[in-house]
Design a protein around this motif. Sequence first.
Motif, PDB file in Angstrom:
ATOM      1  N   ASN A  88       0.821  -1.222   0.000  1.00 19.11           N
ATOM      2  CA  ASN A  88       0.000   0.000   0.000  1.00 19.11           C
ATOM      3  C   ASN A  88       0.854   1.271   0.000  1.00 19.11           C
ATOM      4  OD1 ASN A  88      -2.344  -1.558   0.050  1.00 19.11           O
ATOM      5  ND2 ASN A  88      -2.354  -1.629   2.276  1.00 19.11           N
ATOM      6  N   ASN A  89       1.829   1.325  -0.897  1.00 18.05           N
ATOM      7  CA  ASN A  89       2.730   2.477  -1.050  1.00 18.05           C
ATOM      8  C   ASN A  89       3.605   2.755   0.166  1.00 18.05           C
ATOM      9  OD1 ASN A  89       2.192   3.067  -3.709  1.00 18.05           O
ATOM     10  ND2 ASN A  89       0.498   4.434  -3.222  1.00 18.05           N
ATOM     11  N   GLN A  90       3.766   1.777   1.043  1.00 21.20           N
ATOM     12  CA  GLN A  90       4.675   1.923   2.187  1.00 21.20           C
ATOM     13  C   GLN A  90       5.620   0.737   2.208  1.00 21.20           C
ATOM     14  OE1 GLN A  90       1.990   2.366   5.641  1.00 21.20           O
ATOM     15  NE2 GLN A  90       3.007   4.330   5.913  1.00 21.20           N
ATOM     16  N   TRP A  91       6.859   0.999   2.593  1.00 16.80           N
ATOM     17  CA  TRP A  91       7.832  -0.071   2.722  1.00 16.80           C
ATOM     18  C   TRP A  91       7.662  -0.722   4.079  1.00 16.80           C
ATOM     19  CZ3 TRP A  91      10.218  -1.913  -1.318  1.00 16.80           C
ATOM     20  CH2 TRP A  91      10.375  -1.102  -2.433  1.00 16.80           C
ATOM     21  N   VAL A  92       7.555  -2.045   4.066  1.00 18.63           N
ATOM     22  CA  VAL A  92       7.380  -2.828   5.283  1.00 18.63           C
ATOM     23  C   VAL A  92       8.457  -3.897   5.318  1.00 18.63           C
ATOM     24  CG1 VAL A  92       5.804  -4.359   6.524  1.00 18.63           C
ATOM     25  CG2 VAL A  92       4.885  -2.448   5.204  1.00 18.63           C
ATOM     26  N   SER A  93       9.100  -4.048   6.479  1.00 16.36           N
ATOM     27  CA  SER A  93      10.074  -5.127   6.652  1.00 16.36           C
ATOM     28  C   SER A  93       9.322  -6.421   6.893  1.00 16.36           C
ATOM     29  CB  SER A  93      10.997  -4.842   7.838  1.00 16.36           C
ATOM     30  OG  SER A  93      11.823  -3.749   7.561  1.00 16.36           O
ATOM     31  N   LYS A  94       9.583  -7.392   6.034  1.00 18.66           N
ATOM     32  CA  LYS A  94       8.948  -8.702   6.160  1.00 18.66           C
ATOM     33  C   LYS A  94      10.024  -9.774   6.208  1.00 18.66           C
ATOM     34  CE  LYS A  94       4.442  -7.875   4.235  1.00 18.66           C
ATOM     35  NZ  LYS A  94       3.316  -8.623   3.714  1.00 18.66           N
ATOM     36  N   VAL A  95       9.701 -10.856   6.888  1.00 21.65           N
ATOM     37  CA  VAL A  95      10.615 -11.999   6.975  1.00 21.65           C
ATOM     38  C   VAL A  95      10.226 -12.993   5.898  1.00 21.65           C
ATOM     39  CG1 VAL A  95      11.529 -13.829   8.443  1.00 21.65           C
ATOM     40  CG2 VAL A  95      10.872 -11.639   9.452  1.00 21.65           C
ATOM     41  N   CYS A  96      11.218 -13.459   5.162  1.00 16.28           N
ATOM     42  CA  CYS A  96      11.014 -14.454   4.102  1.00 16.28           C
ATOM     43  C   CYS A  96      11.834 -15.694   4.428  1.00 16.28           C
ATOM     44  CB  CYS A  96      11.459 -13.909   2.751  1.00 16.28           C
ATOM     45  SG  CYS A  96      10.581 -12.436   2.247  1.00 16.28           S
ATOM     46  N   TRP A  97      11.325 -16.828   4.045  1.00 21.31           N
ATOM     47  CA  TRP A  97      12.064 -18.087   4.154  1.00 21.31           C
ATOM     48  C   TRP A  97      12.889 -18.249   2.895  1.00 21.31           C
ATOM     49  CZ3 TRP A  97      14.532 -21.634   6.397  1.00 21.31           C
ATOM     50  CH2 TRP A  97      14.765 -22.883   5.818  1.00 21.31           C
ATOM     51  N   GLN A  98      14.193 -18.462   3.067  1.00 26.41           N
ATOM     52  CA  GLN A  98      15.104 -18.610   1.939  1.00 26.41           C
ATOM     53  C   GLN A  98      15.824 -19.957   2.043  1.00 26.41           C
ATOM     54  OE1 GLN A  98      15.833 -16.260  -0.702  1.00 26.41           O
ATOM     55  NE2 GLN A  98      16.611 -18.186  -1.451  1.00 26.41           N
ATOM     56  N   PRO A  99      15.373 -20.979   1.298  1.00 30.15           N
ATOM     57  CA  PRO A  99      16.111 -22.241   1.303  1.00 30.15           C
ATOM     58  C   PRO A  99      17.512 -22.017   0.738  1.00 30.15           C
ATOM     59  CG  PRO A  99      13.996 -22.476   0.179  1.00 30.15           C
ATOM     60  CD  PRO A  99      14.209 -21.017   0.422  1.00 30.15           C
ATOM     61  N   MET A 100      18.466 -22.757   1.249  1.00 30.44           N
ATOM     62  CA  MET A 100      19.845 -22.646   0.781  1.00 30.44           C
ATOM     63  C   MET A 100      20.270 -23.982   0.180  1.00 30.44           C
ATOM     64  SD  MET A 100      21.226 -20.307   3.915  1.00 30.44           S
ATOM     65  CE  MET A 100      22.692 -19.641   3.155  1.00 30.44           C
ATOM     66  N   ILE A 101      21.438 -24.018  -0.395  1.00 29.60           N
ATOM     67  CA  ILE A 101      21.877 -25.202  -1.141  1.00 29.60           C
ATOM     68  C   ILE A 101      21.877 -26.454  -0.264  1.00 29.60           C
ATOM     69  CG2 ILE A 101      24.353 -24.794  -0.785  1.00 29.60           C
ATOM     70  CD1 ILE A 101      22.684 -26.249  -3.947  1.00 29.60           C
ATOM     71  N   GLY A 102      22.257 -26.331   1.006  1.00 30.74           N
ATOM     72  CA  GLY A 102      22.235 -27.500   1.890  1.00 30.74           C
ATOM     73  C   GLY A 102      20.832 -28.066   2.034  1.00 30.74           C
ATOM     74  N   GLY A 103      19.846 -27.181   2.133  1.00 32.40           N
ATOM     75  CA  GLY A 103      18.467 -27.624   2.233  1.00 32.40           C
ATOM     76  C   GLY A 103      17.946 -28.220   0.937  1.00 32.40           C
ATOM     77  N   LEU A 104      18.316 -27.603  -0.175  1.00 29.94           N
ATOM     78  CA  LEU A 104      17.898 -28.139  -1.467  1.00 29.94           C
ATOM     79  C   LEU A 104      18.475 -29.535  -1.681  1.00 29.94           C
ATOM     80  CD1 LEU A 104      18.274 -24.907  -3.635  1.00 29.94           C
ATOM     81  CD2 LEU A 104      16.176 -25.868  -2.660  1.00 29.94           C
TER      82      LEU A 104
END
Length: 162
Positions: A88-104
């Motif tokens: 909504n036209n505002q920057w919000v800090s959000k947490v994302c899950w990022q799989p890494m090569i070990g997990g893949l």
Amino acid sequence: MSNELAPVDQFRQILVSDKVQSGFGAVLPKDVDQEMFTAVVVRAVQENPDILDADRKSLFLACQDAAKDGLVPDQREGALVVRNTKVNNQWVSKVCWQPMIGGLRKNLARAGFDIRAEVVFENDAFQQQLGDNPAIDHTPPALGEPRGKVIGAYAIATRLAT
């Protein structure tokens, strides 16, 4: 001394609640210990307290995504990453899950595959054949010989014998 809990302790209390734990338990694969998963999530937050400053709903959704993947946010299998997202036209800090090569790699192994990756240098002998019978022939120079600059990379997945 104050009766207030530190933000990490507040988060830990919510994380170990029956509601959150039942959510994790519903999606975690059987080979991932729920108590260990929870402990690793708490450790990830302790190591990066900025995570708690981000949108809390996104944090729990990211943890749920990690659980669904059957991976832990230990910086090897995956990570909880804070990203700025426009809402909504505002920057919000959000947490994302990022799989890494070990997990893949772990999930590929669960699915019966092994994967290896190689880097191709300019002095390597490299032949690639496409078509009905694809093949790669990659031979580095003799030990002690310079390999040169990196010019490419490839990965090969093979089905493990069952």
